[in-house]
Design an enzyme around this catalytic site. Structure first.
Site, PDB file in Angstrom:
ATOM      1  CB  SER A 153      -1.565   0.502   1.054  1.00  0.00           C
ATOM      2  OG  SER A 153      -2.000   0.438   0.968  1.00  0.00           O
ATOM      3  CE  LYS A 171      -0.135   1.373  -3.939  1.00  0.00           C
ATOM      4  NZ  LYS A 171      -0.094   0.080  -4.052  1.00  0.00           N
TER       5      LYS A 171
HETATM    6  C1  HXC Z   1      -1.165  12.676 -16.289  1.00  0.00           C
HETATM    7  C2  HXC Z   1      -0.671  11.111 -17.073  1.00  0.00           C
HETATM    8  C3  HXC Z   1       0.116  10.682 -17.205  1.00  0.00           C
HETATM    9  C4  HXC Z   1       0.506  11.968 -16.477  1.00  0.00           C
HETATM   10  C5  HXC Z   1      -0.253   8.500 -17.882  1.00  0.00           C
HETATM   11  N1  HXC Z   1      -1.638   9.792 -17.623  1.00  0.00           N
HETATM   12  N2  HXC Z   1       0.884   9.487 -17.768  1.00  0.00           N
HETATM   13  N3  HXC Z   1      -2.247  11.706 -17.052  1.00  0.00           N
HETATM   14  N4  HXC Z   1       0.247  12.663 -15.780  1.00  0.00           N
HETATM   15  N5  HXC Z   1       1.968  11.946 -15.874  1.00  0.00           N
HETATM   16  C6  HXC Z   1      -2.944   9.286 -18.038  1.00  0.00           C
HETATM   17  C7  HXC Z   1      -2.589   9.256 -19.613  1.00  0.00           C
HETATM   18  O1  HXC Z   1      -3.458  10.219 -19.934  1.00  0.00           O
HETATM   19  C8  HXC Z   1      -4.493   8.257 -20.058  1.00  0.00           C
HETATM   20  O2  HXC Z   1      -5.544   8.696 -20.017  1.00  0.00           O
HETATM   21  C9  HXC Z   1      -4.030   7.085 -18.710  1.00  0.00           C
HETATM   22  O3  HXC Z   1      -3.499   7.849 -17.951  1.00  0.00           O
HETATM   23  C10 HXC Z   1      -3.576   5.803 -19.161  1.00  0.00           C
HETATM   24  O4  HXC Z   1      -1.954   6.112 -19.948  1.00  0.00           O
HETATM   25  P1  HXC Z   1      -1.266   4.441 -20.570  1.00  0.00           P
HETATM   26  O5  HXC Z   1      -0.500   5.775 -20.962  1.00  0.00           O
HETATM   27  O6  HXC Z   1      -2.221   4.527 -21.672  1.00  0.00           O
HETATM   28  O7  HXC Z   1      -1.472   3.709 -19.588  1.00  0.00           O
HETATM   29  P2  HXC Z   1      -0.577   1.891 -19.716  1.00  0.00           P
HETATM   30  O8  HXC Z   1       0.220   1.708 -20.707  1.00  0.00           O
HETATM   31  O9  HXC Z   1      -1.879   1.966 -18.831  1.00  0.00           O
HETATM   32  O10 HXC Z   1       0.667   2.689 -18.385  1.00  0.00           O
HETATM   33  C11 HXC Z   1       0.347   3.053 -17.190  1.00  0.00           C
HETATM   34  C12 HXC Z   1       0.393   4.543 -16.214  1.00  0.00           C
HETATM   35  C13 HXC Z   1       2.481   4.061 -16.340  1.00  0.00           C
HETATM   36  C14 HXC Z   1       0.999   3.748 -14.660  1.00  0.00           C
HETATM   37  C15 HXC Z   1       0.597   5.493 -17.025  1.00  0.00           C
HETATM   38  O11 HXC Z   1       3.142   4.671 -15.886  1.00  0.00           O
HETATM   39  C16 HXC Z   1       2.858   2.407 -16.224  1.00  0.00           C
HETATM   40  O12 HXC Z   1       3.039   1.303 -17.033  1.00  0.00           O
HETATM   41  N6  HXC Z   1       3.208   2.970 -15.149  1.00  0.00           N
HETATM   42  C17 HXC Z   1       4.100   1.365 -13.742  1.00  0.00           C
HETATM   43  C18 HXC Z   1       5.101   1.580 -13.574  1.00  0.00           C
HETATM   44  C19 HXC Z   1       4.901   2.870 -12.246  1.00  0.00           C
HETATM   45  O13 HXC Z   1       4.462   3.859 -12.038  1.00  0.00           O
HETATM   46  N7  HXC Z   1       5.369   2.541 -11.147  1.00  0.00           N
HETATM   47  C20 HXC Z   1       5.791   3.377 -10.891  1.00  0.00           C
HETATM   48  C21 HXC Z   1       5.290   3.208  -8.882  1.00  0.00           C
HETATM   49  S1  HXC Z   1       5.192   4.173  -6.949  1.00  0.00           S
HETATM   50  P3  HXC Z   1      -6.296   9.257 -21.532  1.00  0.00           P
HETATM   51  O14 HXC Z   1      -7.028  10.091 -20.344  1.00  0.00           O
HETATM   52  O15 HXC Z   1      -5.196  10.346 -22.593  1.00  0.00           O
HETATM   53  O16 HXC Z   1      -6.503   8.158 -22.244  1.00  0.00           O
HETATM   54  C22 HXC Z   1       3.774   4.665  -6.134  1.00  0.00           C
HETATM   55  C23 HXC Z   1       4.403   5.304  -5.736  1.00  0.00           C
HETATM   56  C24 HXC Z   1       3.306   5.423  -4.403  1.00  0.00           C
HETATM   57  O17 HXC Z   1       3.072   3.548  -6.794  1.00  0.00           O
HETATM   58  C25 HXC Z   1       3.727   6.229  -3.360  1.00  0.00           C
HETATM   59  C26 HXC Z   1       4.982   6.743  -3.353  1.00  0.00           C
HETATM   60  C27 HXC Z   1       5.562   7.189  -2.444  1.00  0.00           C
HETATM   61  P1  NAP Z   2       7.556   0.026 -10.034  1.00  0.00           P
HETATM   62  O1  NAP Z   2       9.160  -0.581  -9.982  1.00  0.00           O
HETATM   63  O2  NAP Z   2       7.597   0.672 -11.244  1.00  0.00           O
HETATM   64  O3  NAP Z   2       7.017  -1.467  -9.606  1.00  0.00           O
HETATM   65  C1  NAP Z   2       5.408  -1.535  -9.835  1.00  0.00           C
HETATM   66  C2  NAP Z   2       5.718  -2.656 -10.708  1.00  0.00           C
HETATM   67  O4  NAP Z   2       4.251  -2.755 -11.101  1.00  0.00           O
HETATM   68  C3  NAP Z   2       6.164  -2.772 -11.412  1.00  0.00           C
HETATM   69  O5  NAP Z   2       7.464  -4.223 -11.967  1.00  0.00           O
HETATM   70  C4  NAP Z   2       5.644  -3.384 -13.072  1.00  0.00           C
HETATM   71  O6  NAP Z   2       6.176  -4.174 -13.888  1.00  0.00           O
HETATM   72  C5  NAP Z   2       4.595  -3.980 -11.968  1.00  0.00           C
HETATM   73  N1  NAP Z   2       3.277  -3.410 -13.242  1.00  0.00           N
HETATM   74  C6  NAP Z   2       3.013  -2.128 -13.169  1.00  0.00           C
HETATM   75  N2  NAP Z   2       0.753  -2.125 -14.005  1.00  0.00           N
HETATM   76  C7  NAP Z   2       1.633  -3.828 -13.599  1.00  0.00           C
HETATM   77  C8  NAP Z   2      -0.151  -4.564 -14.843  1.00  0.00           C
HETATM   78  N3  NAP Z   2      -0.671  -3.867 -15.003  1.00  0.00           N
HETATM   79  N4  NAP Z   2       0.015  -5.753 -14.526  1.00  0.00           N
HETATM   80  C9  NAP Z   2       1.503  -6.112 -13.552  1.00  0.00           C
HETATM   81  N5  NAP Z   2       2.291  -5.185 -13.300  1.00  0.00           N
HETATM   82  C10 NAP Z   2       2.165  -4.767 -13.470  1.00  0.00           C
HETATM   83  O7  NAP Z   2       7.737   0.552  -8.837  1.00  0.00           O
HETATM   84  P2  NAP Z   2       8.507   0.865  -6.602  1.00  0.00           P
HETATM   85  O8  NAP Z   2       8.604   2.249  -6.480  1.00  0.00           O
HETATM   86  O9  NAP Z   2       9.114  -0.302  -6.582  1.00  0.00           O
HETATM   87  O10 NAP Z   2       6.666   0.273  -6.687  1.00  0.00           O
HETATM   88  C11 NAP Z   2       6.492  -1.012  -6.213  1.00  0.00           C
HETATM   89  C12 NAP Z   2       5.146  -0.903  -5.402  1.00  0.00           C
HETATM   90  O11 NAP Z   2       5.256  -0.218  -3.615  1.00  0.00           O
HETATM   91  C13 NAP Z   2       3.692  -0.218  -5.252  1.00  0.00           C
HETATM   92  O12 NAP Z   2       2.599  -0.812  -5.245  1.00  0.00           O
HETATM   93  C14 NAP Z   2       4.014   0.849  -4.990  1.00  0.00           C
HETATM   94  O13 NAP Z   2       2.632   1.904  -4.940  1.00  0.00           O
HETATM   95  C15 NAP Z   2       4.823   1.001  -3.964  1.00  0.00           C
HETATM   96  N6  NAP Z   2       5.305   1.576  -2.936  1.00  0.00           N
HETATM   97  C16 NAP Z   2       5.855   2.479  -3.622  1.00  0.00           C
HETATM   98  C17 NAP Z   2       7.246   3.603  -2.594  1.00  0.00           C
HETATM   99  C18 NAP Z   2       8.291   4.231  -3.144  1.00  0.00           C
HETATM  100  O14 NAP Z   2       8.605   5.531  -2.509  1.00  0.00           O
HETATM  101  N7  NAP Z   2       8.946   3.711  -4.708  1.00  0.00           N
HETATM  102  C19 NAP Z   2       6.239   4.134  -1.849  1.00  0.00           C
HETATM  103  C20 NAP Z   2       4.981   3.886  -1.001  1.00  0.00           C
HETATM  104  C21 NAP Z   2       4.166   2.210  -1.953  1.00  0.00           C
HETATM  105  P3  NAP Z   2       5.867  -4.289 -15.368  1.00  0.00           P
HETATM  106  O15 NAP Z   2       6.042  -2.987 -16.161  1.00  0.00           O
HETATM  107  O16 NAP Z   2       6.968  -5.241 -15.570  1.00  0.00           O
HETATM  108  O17 NAP Z   2       4.434  -4.466 -15.338  1.00  0.00           O
END
Ligand code: HXC
Ligand code: NAP
Length: 267
Positions: A153, A171
């Protein structure tokens, strides 16, 4: 691989299904579970991510048979059928599932008024509905094994975090799901917990959410005086997945150095 904190083989014989297990925090958790003896199925969209992570674990297994084996299976947690196929592939490979780690997530910074319905929905679909899809598909196995779920989370939703409406909503839902399933599935011996990390250095999440100029200010507002490390989450996860936590269920363990209590947010 990490230094040893737990006794050898604390998770020997267990099988873990780990979404998001190819990278970052959950990649570390998957490695730590394997070091503790579990076999791990790593699940996410990109085979490149999964194969790199699998190789590291399997190389370690090759040198030390007490380390579990890893297996990569591609799947998008937003797609229930892909999740079911990944569960079936894991059962073919390892024969059972005892532990589910829901780490798959997506995030970006975006002001609430600029967030599109699809932007909001995409993050809720991955983080919250994806977690539900995986729990649902794994239920029969978890019931059979009296297994457990560990959700990753966050603390963003404990207060208001600017530019994080979508993730905060998702979350908060993950936390609700954690508590609800702990209540409903406790009767089957299934434990359901979550870890809520604070900002963890060297992760995609930090890179996306914390711009360089903000970093030092944010760090000063963490009571323990440093950002989290992936290892901090690994050790909490191994503890929660082990029998040391056998009466802990429905808990959301915050691992953030005391950050959220001080009200220190991004933005
Ligand atoms: C505004 C955005 C955006 C951005 C995407 N979107 N990026 N909107 N600002 N920077 C919008 C797009 O315009 C689109 O809406 C919709 O989101 C879907 O975008 P896609 O690119 O088609 O989505 P997809 O290819 O499915 O990718 C999902 C994703 C991408 C979340 C957008 O960034 C991803 O794959 N992320 C995985 C890795 C990741 O994010 N890791 C970090 C986790 S950390 P429209 O309306 O244009 O169709 C985390 C931390 C928590 O969770 C707490 C930390 C302290
Ligand atoms: P990260 O490396 O980007 O991890 C996210 C993972 O989710 C990637 O391995 C990605 O792999 C996978 N993923 C994304 N979309 C997916 C989908 N649709 N289906 C299956 N897999 C998918 O980021 P991280 O920062 O280490 O975050 C890991 C976890 O910690 C997340 O739950 C995040 O919310 C949580 N968290 C992170 C922080 C921080 O400080 N980084 C703080 C609080 C909580 P693919 O691209 O291969 O799909």
């Amino acid at each position: 691989m990490t230094d040893k904190i737990f006794i050898d083989g604390i998770l020997k014989g267990r099988v873990a299904f780990v979404t998001g297990g190819g990278t970052g925090i959950t990649g570390g958790v998957a490695r730590a579970l394997a070091e503790a003896g579990a076999n791990v199925a790593l699940v996410s969209r990109s085979m490149d991510h999964l194969e790199a992570a699998t190789k590291i674990i399997n190389d370690a297994h090759g040198q030390d048979a007490n380390v579990g084996e890893a297996f990569a299976v591609a799947g998008d947690v937003r797609n229930p059928e892909e999740v079911e196929n990944a569960i079936a592939a894991t059962l073919d490979r390892f024969g059972k599932i005892d532990i589910v780690i829901n780490g798959a997530a997506g995030n970006f910074l975006c002001k609430a008024e600029e967030l599109s319905p699809n932007g909001f929905g995409t993050v809720v679909d991955i983080d919250l509905k994806g977690t539900f899809n995986v729990c649902r598909a794994a239920f029969a196995q978890l019931k059979e094994q009296r297994g457990q779920i560990l959700n990753i989370s966050a603390t963003l939703h404990y207060l208001g975090t600017p530019m994080q409406l979508h993730v905060s909503a998702a979350k908060a839902g993950v936390d609700a799901l954690t508590r609800n399933l702990a209540v409903e599935w406790g009767r089957y011996g299934i434990r359901v917990n979550a870890i809520a990390p604070g900002p963890i250095e060297d992760t995609e999440g930090m890179k996306r959410l914390v711009p360089e100029p903000v970093k030092e200010k944010l760090k000063k507002n963490i009571p323990l005086g440093r950002f989290g490390r992936i290892k901090d989450i690994e050790t909490a996860a191994v503890f929660l997945c082990s029998d040391a936590a056998s009466f802990i269920s429905g808990e959301i363990i915050v691992v953030d150095g005391g950050q959220w209590l001080l009200g220190s947010r991004l933005g």
